[in-house]
Every structure is written in structure tokens, then in C-alpha cells.
Design a protein around this motif. Sequence first.
Motif, PDB file in Angstrom:
ATOM      1  N   VAL A   1       0.768  -1.167  -0.046  1.00 42.54           N
ATOM      2  CA  VAL A   1       0.031  -0.099  -0.061  1.00 42.54           C
ATOM      3  C   VAL A   1       0.795   1.260   0.032  1.00 42.54           C
ATOM      4  CG1 VAL A   1      -2.076  -1.097   1.011  1.00 42.54           C
ATOM      5  CG2 VAL A   1      -0.401   0.001   2.409  1.00 42.54           C
ATOM      6  N   SER A   2       2.143   0.938  -0.255  1.00 44.80           N
ATOM      7  CA  SER A   2       3.099   2.019  -0.354  1.00 44.80           C
ATOM      8  C   SER A   2       4.323   1.357  -0.921  1.00 44.80           C
ATOM      9  CB  SER A   2       3.576   2.826   0.834  1.00 44.80           C
ATOM     10  OG  SER A   2       4.265   1.966   1.636  1.00 44.80           O
ATOM     11  N   ASP A   3       5.426   2.211  -1.465  1.00 43.47           N
ATOM     12  CA  ASP A   3       6.587   1.546  -1.775  1.00 43.47           C
ATOM     13  C   ASP A   3       7.229   0.629  -0.758  1.00 43.47           C
ATOM     14  OD1 ASP A   3       6.108   2.705  -4.406  1.00 43.47           O
ATOM     15  OD2 ASP A   3       7.672   4.356  -3.976  1.00 43.47           O
ATOM     16  N   VAL A   4       7.542  -0.635  -1.062  1.00 43.44           N
ATOM     17  CA  VAL A   4       7.886  -1.587  -0.027  1.00 43.44           C
ATOM     18  C   VAL A   4       9.513  -2.060  -0.354  1.00 43.44           C
ATOM     19  CG1 VAL A   4       7.425  -3.833   0.815  1.00 43.44           C
ATOM     20  CG2 VAL A   4       5.495  -2.110   0.609  1.00 43.44           C
ATOM     21  N   VAL A   5      10.179  -2.073   0.683  1.00 40.26           N
ATOM     22  CA  VAL A   5      11.525  -2.721   0.429  1.00 40.26           C
ATOM     23  C   VAL A   5      11.562  -3.867   1.880  1.00 40.26           C
ATOM     24  CG1 VAL A   5      14.030  -2.142   0.563  1.00 40.26           C
ATOM     25  CG2 VAL A   5      12.439  -0.532  -0.405  1.00 40.26           C
ATOM     26  N   GLY A   6      12.190  -4.881   1.205  1.00 45.29           N
ATOM     27  CA  GLY A   6      12.267  -5.778   2.167  1.00 45.29           C
ATOM     28  C   GLY A   6      13.388  -6.959   1.899  1.00 45.29           C
ATOM     29  N   LEU A   7      13.229  -8.037   2.526  1.00 45.47           N
ATOM     30  CA  LEU A   7      14.229  -9.007   2.410  1.00 45.47           C
ATOM     31  C   LEU A   7      13.306 -10.230   2.198  1.00 45.47           C
ATOM     32  CD1 LEU A   7      16.699  -8.539   5.446  1.00 45.47           C
ATOM     33  CD2 LEU A   7      17.167  -8.210   2.990  1.00 45.47           C
ATOM     34  N   ASP A   8      13.602 -11.049   1.122  1.00 48.18           N
ATOM     35  CA  ASP A   8      13.002 -12.320   0.806  1.00 48.18           C
ATOM     36  C   ASP A   8      13.827 -13.450   1.234  1.00 48.18           C
ATOM     37  OD1 ASP A   8      10.735 -13.632  -1.204  1.00 48.18           O
ATOM     38  OD2 ASP A   8      12.575 -14.580  -1.595  1.00 48.18           O
ATOM     39  N   ILE A   9      13.146 -14.394   2.125  1.00 51.24           N
ATOM     40  CA  ILE A   9      13.953 -15.385   2.598  1.00 51.24           C
ATOM     41  C   ILE A   9      13.106 -16.748   2.238  1.00 51.24           C
ATOM     42  CG2 ILE A   9      14.796 -16.724   4.810  1.00 51.24           C
ATOM     43  CD1 ILE A   9      14.679 -13.972   6.063  1.00 51.24           C
ATOM     44  N   THR A  10      13.738 -17.835   1.640  1.00 43.67           N
ATOM     45  CA  THR A  10      13.179 -18.853   1.104  1.00 43.67           C
ATOM     46  C   THR A  10      12.656 -19.801   2.413  1.00 43.67           C
ATOM     47  OG1 THR A  10      15.254 -20.414   1.258  1.00 43.67           O
ATOM     48  CG2 THR A  10      14.607 -19.227  -0.687  1.00 43.67           C
ATOM     49  N   ALA A  11      11.619 -20.584   2.164  1.00 48.45           N
ATOM     50  CA  ALA A  11      11.182 -21.380   3.172  1.00 48.45           C
ATOM     51  C   ALA A  11      12.019 -22.431   3.621  1.00 48.45           C
ATOM     52  CB  ALA A  11       9.779 -22.219   2.626  1.00 48.45           C
ATOM     53  N   GLY A  12      12.894 -22.883   2.745  1.00 47.45           N
ATOM     54  CA  GLY A  12      13.796 -23.833   3.309  1.00 47.45           C
ATOM     55  C   GLY A  12      14.780 -23.268   4.350  1.00 47.45           C
ATOM     56  N   ASP A  13      15.127 -21.896   4.023  1.00 45.78           N
ATOM     57  CA  ASP A  13      16.243 -21.496   4.881  1.00 45.78           C
ATOM     58  C   ASP A  13      15.545 -20.817   6.239  1.00 45.78           C
ATOM     59  OD1 ASP A  13      18.316 -21.484   3.182  1.00 45.78           O
ATOM     60  OD2 ASP A  13      18.083 -19.382   2.225  1.00 45.78           O
ATOM     61  N   LEU A  14      14.197 -20.758   6.273  1.00 48.25           N
ATOM     62  CA  LEU A  14      13.815 -20.420   7.439  1.00 48.25           C
ATOM     63  C   LEU A  14      13.492 -21.579   8.532  1.00 48.25           C
ATOM     64  CD1 LEU A  14      12.054 -18.448   9.189  1.00 48.25           C
ATOM     65  CD2 LEU A  14       9.966 -19.124   8.002  1.00 48.25           C
ATOM     66  N   LEU A  15      13.007 -22.728   7.727  1.00 43.50           N
ATOM     67  CA  LEU A  15      13.182 -23.948   8.470  1.00 43.50           C
ATOM     68  C   LEU A  15      14.468 -24.414   9.221  1.00 43.50           C
ATOM     69  CD1 LEU A  15      10.861 -25.933   5.899  1.00 43.50           C
ATOM     70  CD2 LEU A  15      10.174 -25.527   8.320  1.00 43.50           C
ATOM     71  N   ARG A  16      15.537 -24.092   8.292  1.00 43.30           N
ATOM     72  CA  ARG A  16      16.729 -24.627   8.999  1.00 43.30           C
ATOM     73  C   ARG A  16      17.141 -23.735  10.035  1.00 43.30           C
ATOM     74  NH1 ARG A  16      17.494 -26.058   3.269  1.00 43.30           N
ATOM     75  NH2 ARG A  16      18.244 -24.074   3.071  1.00 43.30           N
ATOM     76  N   PHE A  17      16.878 -22.298   9.957  1.00 39.57           N
ATOM     77  CA  PHE A  17      17.124 -21.423  10.903  1.00 39.57           C
ATOM     78  C   PHE A  17      16.379 -21.806  12.114  1.00 39.57           C
ATOM     79  CE2 PHE A  17      15.814 -17.539  13.318  1.00 39.57           C
ATOM     80  CZ  PHE A  17      16.949 -16.829  13.486  1.00 39.57           C
ATOM     81  N   VAL A  18      14.974 -22.101  12.057  1.00 41.23           N
ATOM     82  CA  VAL A  18      14.233 -22.341  13.011  1.00 41.23           C
ATOM     83  C   VAL A  18      14.578 -23.688  13.903  1.00 41.23           C
ATOM     84  CG1 VAL A  18      11.875 -23.037  13.959  1.00 41.23           C
ATOM     85  CG2 VAL A  18      12.047 -21.162  12.392  1.00 41.23           C
TER      86      VAL A  18
END
Length: 221
Positions: free
Chosen positions: A91-108
Motif C-alpha cells: 500500500v506504499s513502496d515496499v523494501v524488504g528481504l525475501d527468505i526462502t522457506a527452506g532457509d527459514l526452516l533450517r534457521f528455526v
Amino acid sequence: MTDGQRLPISDEQRRELEALGQRVQFPANHVIFWEGQPSRSVLIIQEGHVAVMQKAEDGTEVLLAVRGPGEVMGDEGALMDEPRSATVKAVSDVVGLDITAGDLLRFVDEHHLWPDMYRNAVRRRRESDTERSLLARLTVRSRFARVLLDLAVEAGEEVDGRWEIDVELSQQDMASRVGASREAVAKVLRDLRERGVLETGRRRLTLTKPDVLRTIAAGDL
């Protein structure tokens, strides 16, 4: 479910998680996630705001929340290997970080975060159910006042006692979140403007008298 949260992790763990991400940018009105799509990644918002939308039983889209910097979008679907539970639109210009599901699972897994993540998901579900029950008992006027105050917290900035909300939401978007018709919301908007409680402009709402809105939200005015 709003499918967006601040993860229950330490600052050091957050920096480690962010290092796994790829920087992405989205213009206003761009749909980042579609409800029902496979949950292949999550988004950590760094700048800008997104609207979280979900389809009701009658097929209409309902605005659930507006999320901003620091929020993680799409985490529950990615962790549970479930489809996206909601549509997420800039709903405005957005900047972010895209993290794969696999990387998130390994991190958790590596940080043994499953109990904390599960408790966080249960808490969000309970809060969402409680909020819906409370809103159902209020008038359109009170519900709309609550939505404006929520938007101030989610996406606003306080300047000299006034709250500036700089997001691109239509009257229909707000009506869907209130659970009322666009015509009913337009009537309340007009009344609040005439009373000097609210000012509107292109892509901007200004809450000029938040104390009055809090009274209306409580059903006392």
C-alpha cells in the motif's frame, strides 16, 4: 489470521536471519503474495507498508490488517508447508528481504525455536478471534473509529498530537475491515471530517483528534 508478525527471536538471531535474505522492492498496489499460493518464502518488511487481505465466504476481500517495518509476512504458511492464508499487497513502496522457506526452516531448527513459534501462532489466532467477537458487538461508527486507531498504530506517525497515516487504502478496503458497506463508511467519514476529527487527502489520513476517536471506539459518543 493476519499471517504477519514480529518473530520471537533475539536481536542477534534476527541479524542472522536477515543475512539469509535477498533484497526486494515492490511498488504501491503490487500484490506480493496471493491467498492460496504455495508458501515458498517469507518477507521481512524493512520500509513501507502492506495490506493483508483475505477472501470471505461470499468471495469479497476483507482487509485484516496493515503491516510495516519489522514485520515478517508469510511465516506460518512457510513453516507449516501450507498455502498462503492471505493476500499481501503493497500500500506504499515496499523494501524488504525475501527468505526462502527452506532457509527459514533450517534457521528455526538450528536455534530450537519451534516451541516459541508455535506459542506465537496460537496467541495470534486467539487475539484475532477475540478482536472479531468484540467488533461484532459495536456500531459501524465505533468499529470504524477502532480501525482508524489501529491503522495509526500499524502505519501511522504521531506529529504534534496528530496521527499521519500515509497508506493507499480505498473506502472499500476500510469498509471490508469494518465489516460494513462502503456507503455506511463514507457516511461516517463525512461526519468525522465535518467535526474536525479527521482530515483526508490523496493517500493520506490525518487523525486530528485521536482522543475523540477513542471515545467513539469505546461506544461512548
